[in-house]
Design a protein around this motif. Structure first.
Motif, PDB file in Angstrom:
ATOM      1  N   LEU A  47       1.229   3.970  -2.975  1.00  0.00           N
ATOM      2  CA  LEU A  47       0.891   5.369  -2.704  1.00  0.00           C
ATOM      3  C   LEU A  47       2.014   6.289  -3.166  1.00  0.00           C
ATOM      4  O   LEU A  47       1.776   7.323  -3.818  1.00  0.00           O
ATOM      5  CB  LEU A  47       0.636   5.552  -1.207  1.00  0.00           C
ATOM      6  CG  LEU A  47       0.257   6.968  -0.748  1.00  0.00           C
ATOM      7  CD1 LEU A  47      -1.110   7.360  -1.288  1.00  0.00           C
ATOM      8  CD2 LEU A  47       0.271   7.067   0.777  1.00  0.00           C
ATOM      9  N   GLU A  48       3.260   5.912  -2.870  1.00  0.00           N
ATOM     10  CA  GLU A  48       4.396   6.751  -3.238  1.00  0.00           C
ATOM     11  C   GLU A  48       4.594   6.789  -4.747  1.00  0.00           C
ATOM     12  O   GLU A  48       5.135   7.764  -5.284  1.00  0.00           O
ATOM     13  CB  GLU A  48       5.666   6.235  -2.550  1.00  0.00           C
ATOM     14  CG  GLU A  48       5.660   6.326  -1.029  1.00  0.00           C
ATOM     15  CD  GLU A  48       5.807   7.754  -0.514  1.00  0.00           C
ATOM     16  OE1 GLU A  48       5.826   8.699  -1.338  1.00  0.00           O
ATOM     17  OE2 GLU A  48       5.908   7.928   0.717  1.00  0.00           O
ATOM     18  N   THR A  64      -9.961   7.331   0.144  1.00  0.00           N
ATOM     19  CA  THR A  64      -8.699   7.959  -0.232  1.00  0.00           C
ATOM     20  C   THR A  64      -7.683   7.642   0.858  1.00  0.00           C
ATOM     21  O   THR A  64      -8.044   7.240   1.966  1.00  0.00           O
ATOM     22  CB  THR A  64      -8.841   9.478  -0.383  1.00  0.00           C
ATOM     23  OG1 THR A  64      -9.287  10.031   0.869  1.00  0.00           O
ATOM     24  CG2 THR A  64      -9.826   9.837  -1.488  1.00  0.00           C
ATOM     25  N   LEU A  65      -6.431   7.836   0.542  1.00  0.00           N
ATOM     26  CA  LEU A  65      -5.372   7.484   1.483  1.00  0.00           C
ATOM     27  C   LEU A  65      -4.292   8.543   1.472  1.00  0.00           C
ATOM     28  O   LEU A  65      -3.861   8.998   0.415  1.00  0.00           O
ATOM     29  CB  LEU A  65      -4.768   6.119   1.106  1.00  0.00           C
ATOM     30  CG  LEU A  65      -3.704   5.555   2.045  1.00  0.00           C
ATOM     31  CD1 LEU A  65      -4.284   5.254   3.416  1.00  0.00           C
ATOM     32  CD2 LEU A  65      -3.095   4.286   1.437  1.00  0.00           C
ATOM     33  N   THR A  66      -3.884   8.939   2.673  1.00  0.00           N
ATOM     34  CA  THR A  66      -2.740   9.830   2.823  1.00  0.00           C
ATOM     35  C   THR A  66      -1.629   9.060   3.529  1.00  0.00           C
ATOM     36  O   THR A  66      -1.870   8.025   4.157  1.00  0.00           O
ATOM     37  CB  THR A  66      -3.094  11.065   3.658  1.00  0.00           C
ATOM     38  OG1 THR A  66      -3.446  10.642   4.992  1.00  0.00           O
ATOM     39  CG2 THR A  66      -4.264  11.832   3.037  1.00  0.00           C
ATOM     40  N   ALA A 100      -2.866   5.232  -6.595  1.00  0.00           N
ATOM     41  CA  ALA A 100      -3.770   5.451  -5.462  1.00  0.00           C
ATOM     42  C   ALA A 100      -4.767   4.308  -5.285  1.00  0.00           C
ATOM     43  O   ALA A 100      -5.057   3.910  -4.150  1.00  0.00           O
ATOM     44  CB  ALA A 100      -4.509   6.776  -5.647  1.00  0.00           C
ATOM     45  N   ALA A 104      -3.094   1.387  -3.657  1.00  0.00           N
ATOM     46  CA  ALA A 104      -2.749   1.721  -2.274  1.00  0.00           C
ATOM     47  C   ALA A 104      -3.955   1.569  -1.365  1.00  0.00           C
ATOM     48  O   ALA A 104      -3.870   0.968  -0.275  1.00  0.00           O
ATOM     49  CB  ALA A 104      -2.204   3.145  -2.201  1.00  0.00           C
ATOM     50  N   SER A 123       0.828  -1.202   0.000  1.00  0.00           N
ATOM     51  CA  SER A 123       0.000   0.000   0.000  1.00  0.00           C
ATOM     52  C   SER A 123       0.866   1.257   0.000  1.00  0.00           C
ATOM     53  O   SER A 123       0.624   2.201  -0.770  1.00  0.00           O
ATOM     54  CB  SER A 123      -0.918   0.000   1.229  1.00  0.00           C
ATOM     55  OG  SER A 123      -1.707   1.168   1.270  1.00  0.00           O
ATOM     56  N   GLU A 124       1.888   1.262   0.840  1.00  0.00           N
ATOM     57  CA  GLU A 124       2.750   2.451   0.928  1.00  0.00           C
ATOM     58  C   GLU A 124       3.540   2.661  -0.356  1.00  0.00           C
ATOM     59  O   GLU A 124       3.641   3.796  -0.857  1.00  0.00           O
ATOM     60  CB  GLU A 124       3.694   2.324   2.117  1.00  0.00           C
ATOM     61  CG  GLU A 124       4.547   3.550   2.337  1.00  0.00           C
ATOM     62  CD  GLU A 124       5.424   3.455   3.570  1.00  0.00           C
ATOM     63  OE1 GLU A 124       6.374   4.269   3.690  1.00  0.00           O
ATOM     64  OE2 GLU A 124       5.191   2.575   4.421  1.00  0.00           O
ATOM     65  N   LEU A 132      -1.775   6.078   6.532  1.00  0.00           N
ATOM     66  CA  LEU A 132      -1.051   4.819   6.395  1.00  0.00           C
ATOM     67  C   LEU A 132      -0.044   4.633   7.532  1.00  0.00           C
ATOM     68  O   LEU A 132       0.151   3.517   8.026  1.00  0.00           O
ATOM     69  CB  LEU A 132      -0.338   4.776   5.051  1.00  0.00           C
ATOM     70  CG  LEU A 132       0.281   3.441   4.648  1.00  0.00           C
ATOM     71  CD1 LEU A 132      -0.753   2.317   4.703  1.00  0.00           C
ATOM     72  CD2 LEU A 132       0.872   3.528   3.262  1.00  0.00           C
TER      73      LEU A 132
END
Length: 615
Positions: free
Chosen positions: A481-482, A509-511, A486, A489, A477-478, A515
């Motif tokens: 995301l990076e 959504t993910l920030t 999205a 993630a 997931s991380e 995480l």
């Protein structure tokens, strides 16, 4: 004299004969020779087992576990308040510069090739691959503490010429060490064998290590370079170029997805009680599809440890001796969200902060929390081994004259108040007494439920999980995301959250901040917290040594029974949040802690070794 002379003559003839040569060349019966070791698969397997046990660890069930109480997951509630009074972390705290295991592994790889003439090529390849996996593991433990270290892959043999300079290697760059780890794991994964094993490395264990190591490298490449003053040395022994970040993240994601897509591992979902299920996911040894690699123990083979003996809750201990060492913090407990997605801050006061919120049962304040909390922490109103863990600090007696509550507490655990009800629980909490929680909580994760496992005579064979699928999902997931992926993630993190009781697709959504919290609650007490804050380069902000910073101070939760006869709140429960009474100094992580100092003797022995920054 004549008889002696005849004897000596006969001996001389014997020695000069072929019989003497045969006799003198006999193999000793009490020494195992090189060719015997490296042609015996059982002996090599035994050596491997020794090397697995020697893998370095910052914290585990046998090594350094007390350090769980040195950060912000927990505090120390046993004797000696040293871990509650760490003024600052010393620069050698995480130091590791031990090449003993590296040397032994290099020796094994070379000897298998030299002496293993009776092994078939498949056996040679598998054993060599397994030794190389272990070497990559050790280099990861070195690089995450020290930055770049010398990459030694062959025996270094001194020829006694008086000048050891040819043995002195400089440090490789931090980047080179991470690249070496990745290339080694790719090179050996198809030769490892051990399919289905969770105590020896196989293809997916190699990818689990790659998943973790490449995520670390990507984070360092990105976040170190976003600092106002990036931490680096001129020769890049420390400091990875920012341009490498996406490459490392992509490698981490690919390794994670290789494990996920294989279908070989599944999140543990056997127990319908989600809190107990999460505890089982880490502790159950049989039919556990989540565990990728663990350090195992077995009481019947006298391979056991005292972690449960030292950390079991006070009133359920089986020996009247040590217990209650690591006690989780309120800080950690409040990071477990409510299942509706709201903040995990416990609701103890009304909206105007003018009065308490009154609860019928102790556990009600924790209702509808992330199920991982129950699987990790013993909190008020819950049980262990089928026995209630009695956590109550005292009573709050209503004083009519002052129109306020008065706290009444007792140093006698399990004591009753004058109304016949419980005063102080048999498991505390206590403000000053040792071997009883000072924070108001006890540890559940890794504490063994098996009968007699908390006795000094029997102890425990609970295993220590090195890699499991829950982490791999969060790594994936991380990394996604990076990399700007999205949807992936969110997909991966939601699978982990769903197991904890959140609805499917609970996050839209993910920030990174969300995480980061997921890793904190999923992986608590699994030796990730320090290293996560280090690689994100936020450890100096979270633990800044400021007593007014709630992240740097350990907080406690003290439950009380209300004594107010004739009032609707009588015999209900309220909770006080407070700085843990035995906590002394705010956590202080300095810039010089990001890379541990190199011992002076290492530099004296090898002038090519460059010091780390700030040391």
């Amino acid at each position: 004299m004549k008889r002696i002379s005849q004897y000596l003559l006969a001996l001389a003839i014997f020695i000069l004969s072929g019989c003497a040569e045969q006799w003198l060349d006999r193999k000793p019966q009490n020494i195992i020779l090189e060719e015997q070791v490296w042609n015996d698969s059982k002996m090599i397997t035994g050596l491997l087992a020794n090397y697995y046990d020697r893998l370095p660890a910052h914290t585990s069930l046998t090594t350094g576990w007390a350090e769980f109480a040195a950060y912000d997951e927990a505090m120390w509630s046993n004797n000696d308040d040293g871990r509650n009074n760490i003024v600052s972390y010393p620069f050698d705290r995480w130091r590791l510069w031990d090449y003993g295991l590296i040397r032994d592994i290099n020796l094994a790889i070379e000897n298998i090739e030299t002496y293993g003439t009776s092994l078939n090529e498949g056996q040679k390849a598998q054993f060599s691959a397994e030794f190389r996996f272990l070497r990559a593991f050790v280099y990861f433990e070195l690089v995450k503490r020290m930055g770049g270290v010398p990459l030694v892959t062959k025996q270094l043999i001194y020829d006694f010429n008086g000048n050891p300079a040819y043995l002195q290697q400089p440090r490789n760059t931090e980047e080179e060490v991470y690249d070496f780890i990745a290339s080694e794991l790719d090179a050996v994964k198809d030769q490892l064998g051990n399919d289905g094993s969770n105590t020896r490395a196989n293809r997916f264990t190699a990818m689990a290590l790659k998943s973790r190591a490449m995520l670390y490298a990507g984070s360092l490449a990105k976040y170190n370079n976003l600092m106002a003053s990036p931490i680096a040395t001129p020769g890049r022994e420390v400091g990875i170029p920012a341009a490498r970040a996406n490459d490392y993240y992509a490698k981490s994601l690919a390794a994670s997805e290789e494990i996920i897509n294989s279908g070989k591992y599944q999140l543990y979902k056997t127990n319908p009680n989600l809190g107990e299920n999460f505890y089982d996911a880490i502790t159950k040894k049989s039919a556990n599809p989540e565990i990728i690699l663990a350090q195992d123990f077995l009481v019947s083979k006298d391979k056991r440890h005292g972690f449960t003996y030292d950390n079991i809750a006070r009133n359920v201990r089986e020996d009247n001796l040590s217990s209650s060492s690591i006690t989780p913090s309120l800080n950690l407990v409040e990071d477990y969200e409510y299942l509706d997605g709201t903040s995990g801050e416990l609701k103890t006061r009304n909206a105007g902060n003018t009065d308490y919120i009154y609860y019928d049962n102790l556990q009600d304040v924790f209702a509808n929390k992330d199920a991982r909390l129950y699987g990790t922490v013993i909190y008020p109103g819950t049980s262990f081994r089928g026995t209630p863990v009695q956590i109550q600090a005292g009573v709050k007696v209503w004083n009519q004259a002052s129109n306020s509550f008065q706290n009444v507490e007792s140093n006698t655990l399990g004591s009753n108040y004058e109304d016949g009800g419980l005063l102080t629980g048999s498991s505390g909490p206590q403000r000053s007494q040792t071997e009883v929680t000072n924070s108001g909580f006890y540890l559940r994760k890794y504490v063994d439920q098996t009968a007699m496992s908390s006795t000094r005579g029997i102890r425990s064979d609970m295993w220590w999980v090195r890699f499991r699928l829950g982490e791999i999902y969060l790594n994936a997931s991380e990394a996604a995301l990076e990399l700007g992926k999205a949807a992936d993630a969110v997909k991966y993190v939601n699978l982990v959250r769903e197991r904890a009781g959140f609805g499917a697709n609970s996050l839209k959504t993910l920030t990174l901040a969300r995480l980061q919290n997921e890793r904190r609650v999923e992986l608590a007490f699994e030796d990730h917290r320090v290293w996560d804050l280090v690689r994100w380069r936020i450890a100096h902000e979270v633990w800044n040594g400021n007593a007014s910073n709630p992240d740097a101070v350990i907080y406690a939760l003290y439950p009380y029974r209300v004594v107010r006869p004739g009032h609707p709140t009588h015999n209900k429960y309220v909770f006080d949040k407070l700085v843990a009474p035995r906590f002394r100094a705010p956590r202080f992580f300095q810039m010089g802690n990001y890379y541990s100092s190199i011992e002076q003797i290492v530099i004296d022995n090898n002038p090519k070794i460059v010091r780390n920054p700030f040391h």
